[in-house]
Motif scaffolding. Structure first.
Motif, PDB file in Angstrom:
ATOM      1  N   SER A 270      41.569  45.545  41.782  1.00 36.64           N
ATOM      2  CA  SER A 270      40.825  44.961  42.919  1.00 36.64           C
ATOM      3  C   SER A 270      39.350  44.722  42.563  1.00 36.64           C
ATOM      4  O   SER A 270      38.875  43.788  43.325  1.00 36.64           O
TER       5      SER A 270
ATOM      6  N   ILE B  26      39.109  41.543  40.794  1.00 36.07           N
ATOM      7  CA  ILE B  26      39.742  40.532  41.637  1.00 36.07           C
ATOM      8  C   ILE B  26      38.622  40.125  42.465  1.00 36.07           C
ATOM      9  O   ILE B  26      38.272  38.784  42.764  1.00 36.07           O
ATOM     10  N   GLY B  27      38.073  41.048  43.177  1.00 35.89           N
ATOM     11  CA  GLY B  27      37.054  40.825  44.315  1.00 35.89           C
ATOM     12  C   GLY B  27      35.636  40.159  43.745  1.00 35.89           C
ATOM     13  O   GLY B  27      34.951  39.326  44.132  1.00 35.89           O
TER      14      GLY B  27
ATOM     15  N   ALA C 253      34.451  45.259  46.570  1.00 35.14           N
ATOM     16  CA  ALA C 253      33.939  44.420  45.034  1.00 35.14           C
ATOM     17  C   ALA C 253      33.173  43.231  45.752  1.00 35.14           C
ATOM     18  O   ALA C 253      32.115  42.815  45.069  1.00 35.14           O
ATOM     19  N   LEU C 254      33.508  42.563  46.601  1.00 36.48           N
ATOM     20  CA  LEU C 254      32.573  41.315  47.103  1.00 36.48           C
ATOM     21  C   LEU C 254      31.240  41.960  47.341  1.00 36.48           C
ATOM     22  O   LEU C 254      30.376  41.148  47.158  1.00 36.48           O
TER      23      LEU C 254
ATOM     24  N   ILE D 134      39.111  44.697  47.136  1.00 37.05           N
ATOM     25  CA  ILE D 134      38.582  43.476  46.972  1.00 37.05           C
ATOM     26  C   ILE D 134      37.216  43.366  48.189  1.00 37.05           C
ATOM     27  O   ILE D 134      36.298  42.999  47.516  1.00 37.05           O
TER      28      ILE D 134
ATOM     29  N   MET E 225      45.182  39.654  38.885  1.00 41.76           N
ATOM     30  CA  MET E 225      46.074  39.849  39.963  1.00 41.76           C
ATOM     31  C   MET E 225      47.620  39.976  39.259  1.00 41.76           C
ATOM     32  O   MET E 225      48.491  40.470  39.373  1.00 41.76           O
TER      33      MET E 225
ATOM     34  N   GLY F  76      39.943  36.373  37.667  1.00 42.43           N
ATOM     35  CA  GLY F  76      40.108  37.057  38.598  1.00 42.43           C
ATOM     36  C   GLY F  76      41.812  37.085  39.245  1.00 42.43           C
ATOM     37  O   GLY F  76      42.311  38.124  39.246  1.00 42.43           O
TER      38      GLY F  76
ATOM     39  N   ALA G 177      44.536  47.173  48.606  1.00 45.37           N
ATOM     40  CA  ALA G 177      43.903  46.149  47.821  1.00 45.37           C
ATOM     41  C   ALA G 177      42.943  45.357  48.641  1.00 45.37           C
ATOM     42  O   ALA G 177      41.845  44.986  47.695  1.00 45.37           O
ATOM     43  N   THR G 178      43.161  44.924  49.970  1.00 48.60           N
ATOM     44  CA  THR G 178      42.369  44.231  50.683  1.00 48.60           C
ATOM     45  C   THR G 178      40.932  45.112  50.549  1.00 48.60           C
ATOM     46  O   THR G 178      39.856  44.605  50.411  1.00 48.60           O
TER      47      THR G 178
END
Length: 488
Positions: free
Chosen positions: A157, A160-161, A39-40, A36, A335, A331, A32-33
């Motif tokens: 994700s 979210i990101g 996506a950033l 994200i 989650m 976001g 998931a990290t």
């Protein structure tokens, strides 16, 4: 080795490489990290677009390539990394994706010209395959009872990101040196690579000699996608009737026809078109295109409304940083909703969840008509829309994975991700045309009109409803796969 600690027998014709062991919760957290952070990279440059011409001594048209390059690179390379993941191991390709993410970020951080910036952004786009690879790895590594909720979270994700990335990037760009954004991105990419190395076990791969990479298929798909997406994304700048735009859009279907013929004749195709022609997979991919088209309308329209000057009569006069903060709760909602969507898929089947996701997105767009006059109203709209997106994003990989052999999981998921990208690209073009042709003049400047924004949101609403109907037409009541054995 299995993440749960129990032994899992590899499918026939595959072998398992050595790798670390980890608990299921750690695996999901790391993947998931990774999603994200990837996506950033998409939203990282948004606060800088208006300033890039000055910062890098270029034109606004050239600066827009900092966004286009990432889009093209992600679309072209995601199916390739997916296939390579099936052939050589998903952990290995997850690590490989971190290299261009980090290297591209470094190039952007030191860029003194638009050429170097575009090169760095292209490399960042090459790392976007981590989400599809991460979703596919879960099928190999997670206990069946945790698979659905894990897939839903990793699939969400990207949203979210993206939601959290904008306010963070805006704050850094406003209060610190803009190059710090990209140095931070490089550090995060390196950290993700280290976490994958330490905590993600290896996945099964074909026995030696049983699979090869379809280079011709990869080049053909890449050429077709570049023609299609470049024509769609740059049509507004070049002119929709310009020779360049028309040439690209007319060439794309011809390239895809030749590519499709090659793939059907290949013994080891990049994309198994016979599998994608399966009604379940085909209808899911069609629904994914329409979902991508639907969801991106709000991402284009709502930030503009928040930032337009109040003098227009409908703009809300927010700064870029404030705009990001108003959109961040959406976001968080993704989650929170993703595990609920997984439970619904387990109970009713993911096609019901996908259809419900389309309906919820449509409700969000419909609420825009009554709530668009205030920041709090737009916050409610984004929360409703992203609730639907979370449901849809979690359901699509479930439908794909329950319809393909385990040996093609990453390739099929990556192709599905590509279908969503095609939808978002078309959405950007359509909404852009609508807004460009419905303008008003305020204070000597031209702005999209309120009717233009409403029309764009209504188009998104119609697309979301269509996606919900298509989802209901997906054959059968499919659930998440409960066996790790290949169905080949």
């Amino acid at each position: 080795m299995a993440a749960s600690g129990a032994a899992v027998r590899p499918a026939r014709g595959v072998h398992r490489a050595s790798g670390p062991t980890a608990r299921p919760g750690t695996i999901v957290g790391v993947l998931a990290t990774a999603g994200i952070v990837a996506a950033l990279m998409q939203t990282l440059v948004v606060p800088l677009i208006g300033e890039l011409p000055t910062l890098l001594h270029t034109t606004a048209s050239n600066a827009s390539w900092a966004v286009t390059a990432t889009l093209l690179a992600g679309a072209v390379t995601t199916p390739v990394t997916g296939r390579l993941g099936d052939l050589y191991g998903k952990r290995r390709m997850l690590l490989a994706c971190c290299v261009p993410l980090a290297l591209g970020s470094v190039l952007c951080a030191v860029a003194g010209s638009i050429t170097l910036m575009i090169t760095g952004r292209f490399l960042q786009g090459m790392g976007m395959g981590v989400v599809a690879l991460g979703v596919s790895a879960l099928r190999d590594l997670m206990p069946p009872e945790r698979l659905g909720s894990s897939v839903a979270l990793i699939s969400s994700s990207l949203g979210i990101g993206g939601a959290f990335g904008l306010p963070i990037a805006a704050a850094v760009a406003e209060h610190a040196n803009w190059r710090g954004l990209f140095w931070a991105a490089a550090a995060l990419s390196a950290l993700v690579g280290l976490l994958i190395w330490l905590f993600i076990p290896a996945s099964p791969t074909p026995a030696r000699g049983e699979g090869r990479f379809d280079l011709v298929g990869a080049l053909g798909l890449g050429a077709g996608l570049v023609c299609l997406l470049l024509g769609v994304s740059k049509g507004a700048d070049w002119g929709w009737t310009s020779p360049a735009t028309l040439g690209l859009l007319l060439t794309a279907p011809l390239v895809f026809l030749v590519w499709g013929r090659w793939e059907l004749r290949s013994t080891t195709p990049l994309v198994d078109l016979r599998v994608t022609a399966n009604p379940q997979i085909l209808m899911t991919n069609v629904a994914s295109i329409v979902i991508g088209l639907a969801m991106y309308a709000s991402a284009l329209i709502i930030p503009q409304l928040l930032q337009l000057p109040k003098a227009t009569g409908y703009g809300l006069g927010q700064s870029m940083q404030a705009t990001g903060l108003w959109m961040a709760p959406a976001g968080l909602m993704m989650m929170l909703v993703s595990p609920l969507g997984a439970k619904l898929s387990a109970a009713r089947g993911p096609k019901v969840t996908l259809s419900l996701g389309g309906l919820v997105i449509a409700v969000g767009y419909g609420s825009f008509l009554a709530l668009s006059g205030s920041t709090w109203g737009l916050l409610v709209v984004t929360v409703i829309c992203n609730t639907g997106v979370a449901l849809a994003y979690g359901a699509m990989p479930a439908l794909i994975m329950s319809g393909v052999p385990q040996s093609e999981t990453a390739s099929a998921n990556s192709f599905n991700t590509l279908m969503r990208s095609v939808g978002t690209s078309i959405s950007a073009a359509v909404v852009g045309v609508v807004l460009a042709h419905t303008t008003v003049q305020t204070g000597g400047y031209n702005f999209p009109s309120e009717n233009g924004f409403r029309t764009g949101m209504l188009l998104g609403c119609a697309a979301a409803l269509l996606a919900g109907v298509i989802a209901l037409l997906i054959p059968g009541r499919q659930g998440m796969p409960t066996s790790r054995k290949s169905r080949q």
